[in-house]
Write a protein that holds these residues in place. Structure first.
Motif, PDB file in Angstrom:
ATOM      1  N   LYS A  18      -9.544  39.183  69.318  1.00  0.00           N
ATOM      2  CA  LYS A  18     -10.391  40.168  68.640  1.00  0.00           C
ATOM      3  C   LYS A  18      -9.751  40.689  67.357  1.00  0.00           C
ATOM      4  CE  LYS A  18     -12.855  41.740  72.768  1.00  0.00           C
ATOM      5  NZ  LYS A  18     -13.175  42.899  73.644  1.00  0.00           N
ATOM      6  N   GLY A  19      -8.441  40.938  67.407  1.00  0.00           N
ATOM      7  CA  GLY A  19      -7.759  41.458  66.222  1.00  0.00           C
ATOM      8  C   GLY A  19      -7.810  40.466  65.079  1.00  0.00           C
ATOM      9  N   ALA A  20      -7.544  39.194  65.371  1.00  0.00           N
ATOM     10  CA  ALA A  20      -7.563  38.161  64.342  1.00  0.00           C
ATOM     11  C   ALA A  20      -8.975  37.995  63.775  1.00  0.00           C
ATOM     12  CB  ALA A  20      -7.071  36.847  64.921  1.00  0.00           C
ATOM     13  N   SER A  21      -9.984  38.087  64.649  1.00  0.00           N
ATOM     14  CA  SER A  21     -11.373  37.947  64.197  1.00  0.00           C
ATOM     15  C   SER A  21     -11.757  39.087  63.259  1.00  0.00           C
ATOM     16  CB  SER A  21     -12.319  37.914  65.401  1.00  0.00           C
ATOM     17  OG  SER A  21     -12.090  36.760  66.181  1.00  0.00           O
ATOM     18  N   ARG A  22     -11.304  40.294  63.580  1.00  0.00           N
ATOM     19  CA  ARG A  22     -11.606  41.441  62.707  1.00  0.00           C
ATOM     20  C   ARG A  22     -10.965  41.268  61.337  1.00  0.00           C
ATOM     21  NH1 ARG A  22     -11.378  44.622  67.572  1.00  0.00           N
ATOM     22  NH2 ARG A  22      -9.111  44.877  67.327  1.00  0.00           N
ATOM     23  N   ARG A  23      -9.738  40.749  61.305  1.00  0.00           N
ATOM     24  CA  ARG A  23      -9.056  40.519  60.027  1.00  0.00           C
ATOM     25  C   ARG A  23      -9.813  39.479  59.204  1.00  0.00           C
ATOM     26  NH1 ARG A  23      -4.491  41.015  63.332  1.00  0.00           N
ATOM     27  NH2 ARG A  23      -4.258  38.745  63.556  1.00  0.00           N
ATOM     28  N   LEU A  24     -10.282  38.427  59.876  1.00  0.00           N
ATOM     29  CA  LEU A  24     -11.040  37.399  59.163  1.00  0.00           C
ATOM     30  C   LEU A  24     -12.292  37.980  58.523  1.00  0.00           C
ATOM     31  CD1 LEU A  24     -10.933  34.209  61.433  1.00  0.00           C
ATOM     32  CD2 LEU A  24     -10.091  34.414  59.095  1.00  0.00           C
ATOM     33  N   ARG A  25     -12.993  38.813  59.283  1.00  0.00           N
ATOM     34  CA  ARG A  25     -14.236  39.386  58.768  1.00  0.00           C
ATOM     35  C   ARG A  25     -13.978  40.298  57.576  1.00  0.00           C
ATOM     36  NH1 ARG A  25     -15.068  40.185  64.605  1.00  0.00           N
ATOM     37  NH2 ARG A  25     -16.169  38.355  65.395  1.00  0.00           N
ATOM     38  N   GLU A  27     -11.815  39.755  55.442  1.00  0.00           N
ATOM     39  CA  GLU A  27     -11.549  38.836  54.323  1.00  0.00           C
ATOM     40  C   GLU A  27     -12.804  38.081  53.893  1.00  0.00           C
ATOM     41  OE1 GLU A  27      -8.527  36.259  55.765  1.00  0.00           O
ATOM     42  OE2 GLU A  27      -7.044  37.848  56.064  1.00  0.00           O
ATOM     43  N   GLY A  28     -13.944  38.408  54.511  1.00  0.00           N
ATOM     44  CA  GLY A  28     -15.185  37.747  54.138  1.00  0.00           C
ATOM     45  C   GLY A  28     -15.371  36.387  54.790  1.00  0.00           C
ATOM     46  N   LYS A  29     -14.783  36.226  55.978  1.00  0.00           N
ATOM     47  CA  LYS A  29     -14.894  34.961  56.694  1.00  0.00           C
ATOM     48  C   LYS A  29     -15.449  35.192  58.097  1.00  0.00           C
ATOM     49  CE  LYS A  29     -10.930  33.133  54.155  1.00  0.00           C
ATOM     50  NZ  LYS A  29      -9.522  32.651  54.233  1.00  0.00           N
ATOM     51  N   VAL A  30     -16.097  34.167  58.643  1.00  0.00           N
ATOM     52  CA  VAL A  30     -16.683  34.243  59.980  1.00  0.00           C
ATOM     53  C   VAL A  30     -15.900  33.309  60.905  1.00  0.00           C
ATOM     54  CG1 VAL A  30     -18.742  33.846  61.387  1.00  0.00           C
ATOM     55  CG2 VAL A  30     -18.971  34.752  59.063  1.00  0.00           C
ATOM     56  N   PRO A  31     -15.350  33.835  62.004  1.00  0.00           N
ATOM     57  CA  PRO A  31     -14.669  32.953  62.964  1.00  0.00           C
ATOM     58  C   PRO A  31     -15.680  32.029  63.637  1.00  0.00           C
ATOM     59  CG  PRO A  31     -14.858  35.177  63.844  1.00  0.00           C
ATOM     60  CD  PRO A  31     -15.312  35.240  62.408  1.00  0.00           C
ATOM     61  N   ALA A  32     -15.265  30.799  63.879  1.00  0.00           N
ATOM     62  CA  ALA A  32     -16.172  29.817  64.486  1.00  0.00           C
ATOM     63  C   ALA A  32     -15.349  28.799  65.262  1.00  0.00           C
ATOM     64  CB  ALA A  32     -16.999  29.122  63.406  1.00  0.00           C
ATOM     65  N   ILE A  33     -16.047  27.898  65.921  1.00  0.00           N
ATOM     66  CA  ILE A  33     -15.394  26.819  66.658  1.00  0.00           C
ATOM     67  C   ILE A  33     -16.226  25.558  66.500  1.00  0.00           C
ATOM     68  CG2 ILE A  33     -16.573  27.312  68.850  1.00  0.00           C
ATOM     69  CD1 ILE A  33     -13.936  26.544  70.260  1.00  0.00           C
ATOM     70  N   VAL A  34     -15.562  24.414  66.441  1.00  0.00           N
ATOM     71  CA  VAL A  34     -16.255  23.132  66.417  1.00  0.00           C
ATOM     72  C   VAL A  34     -15.743  22.331  67.607  1.00  0.00           C
ATOM     73  CG1 VAL A  34     -14.576  22.155  64.779  1.00  0.00           C
ATOM     74  CG2 VAL A  34     -16.793  21.056  65.092  1.00  0.00           C
ATOM     75  N   TYR A  35     -16.667  21.756  68.365  1.00  0.00           N
ATOM     76  CA  TYR A  35     -16.285  21.066  69.599  1.00  0.00           C
ATOM     77  C   TYR A  35     -17.167  19.838  69.790  1.00  0.00           C
ATOM     78  CZ  TYR A  35     -20.459  23.233  71.577  1.00  0.00           C
ATOM     79  OH  TYR A  35     -21.763  23.605  71.810  1.00  0.00           O
ATOM     80  N   GLY A  36     -16.869  19.083  70.860  1.00  0.00           N
ATOM     81  CA  GLY A  36     -17.681  17.914  71.181  1.00  0.00           C
ATOM     82  C   GLY A  36     -17.180  16.657  70.502  1.00  0.00           C
ATOM     83  N   GLY A  37     -17.935  15.597  70.684  1.00  0.00           N
ATOM     84  CA  GLY A  37     -17.518  14.323  70.112  1.00  0.00           C
ATOM     85  C   GLY A  37     -16.288  13.786  70.820  1.00  0.00           C
ATOM     86  N   LYS A  38     -15.383  13.169  70.064  1.00  0.00           N
ATOM     87  CA  LYS A  38     -14.187  12.568  70.655  1.00  0.00           C
ATOM     88  C   LYS A  38     -12.931  13.390  70.370  1.00  0.00           C
ATOM     89  CE  LYS A  38     -16.112   7.892  70.334  1.00  0.00           C
ATOM     90  NZ  LYS A  38     -15.963   6.533  69.766  1.00  0.00           N
ATOM     91  N   ASP A  39     -13.091  14.549  69.715  1.00  0.00           N
ATOM     92  CA  ASP A  39     -11.943  15.370  69.368  1.00  0.00           C
ATOM     93  C   ASP A  39     -11.923  16.655  70.179  1.00  0.00           C
ATOM     94  OD1 ASP A  39     -11.101  13.563  67.341  1.00  0.00           O
ATOM     95  OD2 ASP A  39     -12.607  14.408  65.979  1.00  0.00           O
ATOM     96  N   GLU A  40     -10.774  17.290  70.189  1.00  0.00           N
ATOM     97  CA  GLU A  40     -10.601  18.544  70.905  1.00  0.00           C
ATOM     98  C   GLU A  40     -11.301  19.685  70.157  1.00  0.00           C
ATOM     99  OE1 GLU A  40      -9.076  19.094  73.871  1.00  0.00           O
ATOM    100  OE2 GLU A  40      -8.952  16.909  73.998  1.00  0.00           O
ATOM    101  N   PRO A  41     -11.678  20.733  70.871  1.00  0.00           N
ATOM    102  CA  PRO A  41     -12.259  21.902  70.199  1.00  0.00           C
ATOM    103  C   PRO A  41     -11.257  22.468  69.178  1.00  0.00           C
ATOM    104  CG  PRO A  41     -12.608  22.029  72.565  1.00  0.00           C
ATOM    105  CD  PRO A  41     -11.661  20.892  72.344  1.00  0.00           C
TER     106      PRO A  41
END
Length: 229
Positions: A18-25, A27-41
């Motif tokens: 949560k703390g890291a996500s608040r810092r990102l926001r 800075e004008g950034k949105v935390p996200a995740i990419v998953y699926g396919g043949k690679d790790e999340p």
């Protein structure tokens, strides 16, 4: 269907929580995740302004997206989006990698046409009610439609269009139909006020009391008076 090209530029993020996500926001950034396919999340961050502009376009939600991460481009779709309950701004996004030979399950919006010329509306005084605004489709990534069109031009009063009547692009099937759920998508019916006005008018004759029956109580009363005398 004309297709748009959406590019999402992302950067990896190491700090999480949560703390890291608040810092990102901040800075004008949105935390996200990419998953699926043949690679790790992978935990990523995307530009708030860039994502905000994309989210204003309906097709962004049901379109193959190009995600640029560390100089590598990959095809993804937006699978989930969390918004702030007050401001409505995005606070987290989930992107799913897609493989060309793997079926996708995506929600696609419905676009309605022909309601203004439908007989039930134009001459029947009816109104259109939408039971669904989107449907879940199954298809390969290359066949993913931005939307599905629903033609209402032939509807009369008390008629509807069901899922099985939709014209689907080649290679696209509806998940609801695979489970035997052929529900109504849209229908035409009379406004509630018009229906309520018709009922009393039809019921009036049945509610009338014959004149003879109306006089009967008075005649009975007169006979009782005569016996008393």
């Amino acid at each position: 269907m004309a297709k748009e090209n959406f590019v999402v530029n992302a950067e990896p993020r190491v700090d999480q929580g949560k703390g890291a996500s608040r810092r990102l926001r901040r800075e004008g950034k949105v935390p996200a995740i990419v998953y699926g396919g043949k690679d790790e999340p992978t935990a990523i961050a995307v530009s708030d302004n860039e994502l905000f502009k994309h989210l204003k376009v309906e097709a962004f939600y049901s379109h193959l997206l190009t995600l640029n991460l560390d100089g590598v481009s990959q095809q993804v779709v937006l699978k989930d989006l969390q918004r702030h309950p007050v401001t409505g701004y995005a606070i987290h996004a989930d992107f799913q990698r897609v493989l060309a030979d793997k079926l996708l399950h995506m929600h696609v919006p419905l676009h309605f046409k022909g309601s203004d010329v439908a007989p039930g509306v134009k001459t029947g005084g009816g109104i259109v009610e939408h039971q669904l605004n989107q449907v879940e489709v199954e298809c390969l990534p290359k066949d993913l439609p931005e939307y599905i069109e629903v033609d209402l031009s032939g509807l009369n009063v008390n008629e509807s269009v069901h899922l099985s009547q939709l014209q689907l692009p080649a290679g696209v099937t509806l998940v609801q139909l695979k489970h035997g759920n052929d529900q109504s998508v849209a229908s035409v019916h009379l406004p509630r006020a018009a229906v309520e006005e018709e009922v009393p008018a039809e019921a009036a004759p049945a509610a009338e009391v014959p004149a003879t029956a109306q006089k009967a109580p008075a005649a009975d009363a007169a006979k009782k008076d005569e016996k008393k005398k």
